[in-house]
Design a protein around this motif. Structure first.
Motif, PDB file in Angstrom:
ATOM      1  N   GLU A 248      54.234   1.922  45.066  1.00 51.41           N
ATOM      2  CA  GLU A 248      55.402   1.047  45.040  1.00 51.41           C
ATOM      3  C   GLU A 248      55.887   0.686  46.438  1.00 51.41           C
ATOM      4  O   GLU A 248      57.050   0.323  46.635  1.00 51.41           O
ATOM      5  N   GLU A 256      63.519   9.085  43.113  1.00 51.98           N
ATOM      6  CA  GLU A 256      63.758   7.969  42.202  1.00 51.98           C
ATOM      7  C   GLU A 256      62.495   7.153  41.970  1.00 51.98           C
ATOM      8  O   GLU A 256      62.296   6.601  40.892  1.00 51.98           O
ATOM      9  N   ARG A 257      61.704   6.997  42.998  1.00 49.53           N
ATOM     10  CA  ARG A 257      60.516   6.154  42.881  1.00 49.53           C
ATOM     11  C   ARG A 257      59.391   6.784  43.673  1.00 49.53           C
ATOM     12  O   ARG A 257      59.429   6.826  44.887  1.00 49.53           O
ATOM     13  N   MET A 258      58.408   7.316  42.956  1.00 50.26           N
ATOM     14  CA  MET A 258      57.346   8.080  43.607  1.00 50.26           C
ATOM     15  C   MET A 258      55.998   7.381  43.427  1.00 50.26           C
ATOM     16  O   MET A 258      55.822   6.558  42.535  1.00 50.26           O
ATOM     17  N   PHE A 261      53.699  10.838  40.238  1.00 53.34           N
ATOM     18  CA  PHE A 261      54.735  11.483  39.428  1.00 53.34           C
ATOM     19  C   PHE A 261      54.114  11.973  38.126  1.00 53.34           C
ATOM     20  O   PHE A 261      52.919  11.745  37.884  1.00 53.34           O
ATOM     21  N   MET A 263      54.350  12.401  33.813  1.00 48.12           N
ATOM     22  CA  MET A 263      54.913  11.825  32.615  1.00 48.12           C
ATOM     23  C   MET A 263      54.498  12.657  31.409  1.00 48.12           C
ATOM     24  O   MET A 263      53.357  13.095  31.322  1.00 48.12           O
ATOM     25  N   ASP A 304      58.225  -4.324  31.503  1.00 48.21           N
ATOM     26  CA  ASP A 304      57.408  -3.661  32.520  1.00 48.21           C
ATOM     27  C   ASP A 304      57.387  -4.527  33.786  1.00 48.21           C
ATOM     28  O   ASP A 304      57.569  -5.742  33.721  1.00 48.21           O
ATOM     29  N   LYS A 324      59.977  -2.858  24.477  1.00 48.04           N
ATOM     30  CA  LYS A 324      60.263  -1.744  25.387  1.00 48.04           C
ATOM     31  C   LYS A 324      61.770  -1.484  25.468  1.00 48.04           C
ATOM     32  O   LYS A 324      62.547  -2.422  25.663  1.00 48.04           O
ATOM     33  N   ALA A 339      65.740   4.577  35.114  1.00 47.16           N
ATOM     34  CA  ALA A 339      64.981   4.775  33.876  1.00 47.16           C
ATOM     35  C   ALA A 339      64.318   6.157  33.911  1.00 47.16           C
ATOM     36  O   ALA A 339      63.490   6.425  34.777  1.00 47.16           O
ATOM     37  N   VAL A 340      64.718   7.022  32.997  1.00 42.80           N
ATOM     38  CA  VAL A 340      64.118   8.367  32.946  1.00 42.80           C
ATOM     39  C   VAL A 340      63.113   8.467  31.808  1.00 42.80           C
ATOM     40  O   VAL A 340      62.414   9.470  31.671  1.00 42.80           O
ATOM     41  N   GLY A 341      63.036   7.436  30.996  1.00 42.24           N
ATOM     42  CA  GLY A 341      62.062   7.442  29.914  1.00 42.24           C
ATOM     43  C   GLY A 341      62.039   6.099  29.227  1.00 42.24           C
ATOM     44  O   GLY A 341      62.878   5.231  29.517  1.00 42.24           O
ATOM     45  N   SER A 342      61.046   5.914  28.344  1.00 47.67           N
ATOM     46  CA  SER A 342      60.977   4.634  27.633  1.00 47.67           C
ATOM     47  C   SER A 342      60.394   4.814  26.250  1.00 47.67           C
ATOM     48  O   SER A 342      59.603   5.732  25.997  1.00 47.67           O
ATOM     49  N   ALA A 370      57.771   7.875  26.454  1.00 45.13           N
ATOM     50  CA  ALA A 370      57.324   8.417  27.748  1.00 45.13           C
ATOM     51  C   ALA A 370      58.517   8.892  28.566  1.00 45.13           C
ATOM     52  O   ALA A 370      59.518   8.176  28.671  1.00 45.13           O
ATOM     53  N   GLY A 372      59.699  10.439  32.364  1.00 46.11           N
ATOM     54  CA  GLY A 372      59.356  10.726  33.757  1.00 46.11           C
ATOM     55  C   GLY A 372      59.984  12.065  34.113  1.00 46.11           C
ATOM     56  O   GLY A 372      61.206  12.183  34.167  1.00 46.11           O
TER      57      GLY A 372
HETATM   58  P1  AMP Z   1      56.946   3.349  31.957  1.00 42.09           P
HETATM   59  O1  AMP Z   1      55.616   3.517  31.320  1.00 42.09           O
HETATM   60  O2  AMP Z   1      56.929   2.390  33.104  1.00 42.09           O
HETATM   61  O3  AMP Z   1      58.059   3.045  30.981  1.00 42.09           O
HETATM   62  O4  AMP Z   1      57.266   4.754  32.616  1.00 42.09           O
HETATM   63  C1  AMP Z   1      57.728   5.839  31.872  1.00 42.09           C
HETATM   64  C2  AMP Z   1      58.635   6.670  32.720  1.00 42.09           C
HETATM   65  O5  AMP Z   1      57.917   7.184  33.840  1.00 42.09           O
HETATM   66  C3  AMP Z   1      59.788   5.886  33.340  1.00 42.09           C
HETATM   67  O6  AMP Z   1      60.871   5.748  32.441  1.00 42.09           O
HETATM   68  C4  AMP Z   1      60.138   6.778  34.515  1.00 42.09           C
HETATM   69  O7  AMP Z   1      60.955   7.838  34.106  1.00 42.09           O
HETATM   70  C5  AMP Z   1      58.793   7.317  34.945  1.00 42.09           C
HETATM   71  N1  AMP Z   1      58.294   6.538  36.110  1.00 42.09           N
HETATM   72  C6  AMP Z   1      57.707   5.330  36.100  1.00 42.09           C
HETATM   73  N2  AMP Z   1      57.402   4.934  37.359  1.00 42.09           N
HETATM   74  C7  AMP Z   1      57.833   5.936  38.187  1.00 42.09           C
HETATM   75  C8  AMP Z   1      57.811   6.138  39.607  1.00 42.09           C
HETATM   76  N3  AMP Z   1      57.275   5.235  40.447  1.00 42.09           N
HETATM   77  N4  AMP Z   1      58.332   7.289  40.089  1.00 42.09           N
HETATM   78  C9  AMP Z   1      58.863   8.220  39.272  1.00 42.09           C
HETATM   79  N5  AMP Z   1      58.903   8.082  37.932  1.00 42.09           N
HETATM   80  C10 AMP Z   1      58.400   6.962  37.385  1.00 42.09           C
END
Ligand code: AMP
Ligand code: ZN
Length: 401
Positions: A248, A256-258, A261, A263, A304, A324, A339-342, A370, A372
């Motif tokens: 990213e 917050e943004r790694m 990470f 899942m 997304d 989503k 966003a901590v999950g979806s 999912a 995070g």
């Molecule tokens: P997503 O498939 O994009 O909905 O991702 C599911 C979850 O993974 C998100 O809600 C975040 O909690 C976590 N996540 C997604 N991208 C990152 C990121 N770059 N760094 C940390 N956690 C992430």
């Protein structure tokens, strides 16, 4: 992006080629990270764009850079229409006991160590907190009788190609390679391998063609395992935890943004009704848990982060069909959410692309829930602080601290 480049940046400011609607400013700002390697910071509002660039000397023309930025603006904002945000739960007003950014204190205590941009080692407090959340997610999985799986960290390029990943998310891919099987190449490497401030200095010709990447998601592995055959029993529920990788760029800030990470997912494969009903059940079960620990969050429709060319069409599609929903936890210190999950529904996209068939011969539908792991722990600390004695009793009771 090396930190050297962030020093003494030059500011470049201009107006966007078309006015940017408020709901798109964050998405466009995030994409500017991928426009030019010299951009170290970008700030976007509806009628103004600020770039900080480094290195930059006055002889360089800002016009070329501005041209690339305007391509992004026009492609994403022109003709876009406001998605209807649907809110399924709103508990953002739950009282929380903390208002600071946990990151400086986590770094000071050595609880978090940064290895590289977006790459972190976590200490015992975060590890135990994540284990607590993992227990809850495993209970959720058990409530669906989910079968446990272990998926690899690598994923073949041809798999991602089959599900159109290269078109949708090229910017965040992470590639894997190895030295070519050639004695001279390997000898040369072993004797001269060294790092300068940009990284490893090895000539690119030393590396083999890319066959695998670091996996960007967990559930894809299940769909590939089920590909090209009838779905056993007409439905599958599975769960797995895995390392995920999304590059990213300059957006890689704190936990917050790694880049790397983890899942936890619960994955549903079957008929449309089966997937949608279970996705909804999962949301209701998680709502009870979040209530018990007092987490402040809301669940709202989302899209997304598709890359520029695909963004407008695909994001509108996800929004129109409510594919989503994100669990967005409050981050009190910045009056914002994370966003901590979806809760995801992919319709029959994977069923069709990978030829997974239901007993009646039609393609299977898929969906996943999912979480995070680092993000949920980070959001929890942002709401309740770093002292377990001040945490909600329901959490303390489960922790050996
Ligand atoms: P997503 O498939 O994009 O909905 O991702 C599911 C979850 O993974 C998100 O809600 C975040 O909690 C976590 N996540 C997604 N991208 C990152 C990121 N770059 N760094 C940390 N956690 C992430
Ligand atoms: Zn998934």
């Amino acid at each position: 992006m090396s930190s050297e480049r962030a020093r003494n940046p030059t500011r470049i400011e201009f107006a966007p080629a078309t006015s940017i609607p408020d709901y798109l400013t964050d998405e466009i700002q995030a994409k500017l990270a991928y426009v030019d390697e010299r951009i170290v910071r970008a700030q976007v509002s509806s009628d103004h764009i600020l770039l900080e660039v480094s290195p930059w000397d006055e002889a360089q023309s800002a016009a070329e850079l501005e041209g690339k930025v305007q391509r992004v603006v026009l492609s994403m904002a022109k003709g876009a229409f406001k998605p209807k945000v649907q809110i399924l739960e709103d508990h953002l007003d739950r009282p929380v006991s903390f208002r600071q950014d946990p990151m400086p204190e986590l770094l000071r205590r050595g609880e978090v160590s940064q290895e590289a941009d977006g790459v972190y080692t976590l200490g015992p407090l975060l590890t135990r907190l994540i284990a607590f959340f993992e227990d809850q997610f495993l209970s959720l999985a058990a409530s669906f009788d989910a079968a446990p799986y272990r998926f690899p960290t690598l994923i073949p390029a041809r798999y991602l190609e089959r599900v159109n990943y290269f078109r949708a998310f090229p910017h965040s891919l992470t590639f894997v390679t190895h030295l070519r099987e050639d004695l001279d190449v390997i000898d040369e490497f072993s004797q001269h391998a060294a790092c300068d401030q940009h990284g490893l200095t090895t000539p690119p010709g030393s590396f083999d063609t890319i066959q695998t990447l670091l996996s960007p998601a967990v559930c894809y592995h299940l769909y590939f395992a089920l590909a090209d055959k009838p779905l056993p029993g007409g439905q599958v529920v599975a769960t797995a935890v895995g390392n995920c990788f999304r590059y990213e760029a300059i957006n890689l800030t704190s936990l917050e943004r790694m880049w790397n990470f983890t899942m936890r997912e619960v994955i549903f494969v079957g008929s449309k009704d089966f997937v949608l009903e279970n996705r909804e059940l999962a949301r209701q079960r998680m709502a009870k848990f979040f209530e018990a620990i007092g987490l402040a969050y809301r669940v709202e429709s989302a899209n997304d982060p598709f890359f520029i060319g695909e963004f407008r069409k695909q994001a509108a599609f996800q929004s129109a069909f409510q594919l989503k929903f994100e669990i967005r936890a409050s981050l009190p210190y910045k009056d914002s959410t994370l966003a901590v999950g979806s809760y995801n529904y992919h319709q029959d996209f994977f069923g069709r692309s990978l030829n997974i068939s239901l007993p009646d011969g039609s393609p299977a539908h898929t969906g996943c829930v999912a979480f995070g792991l680092e993000r949920i722990a980070f959001a929890f600390l942002a709401q309740f602080g770093l002292y377990p004695a001040q945490w909600p009793a329901q959490v303390r009771a489960h922790l050996p601290i």
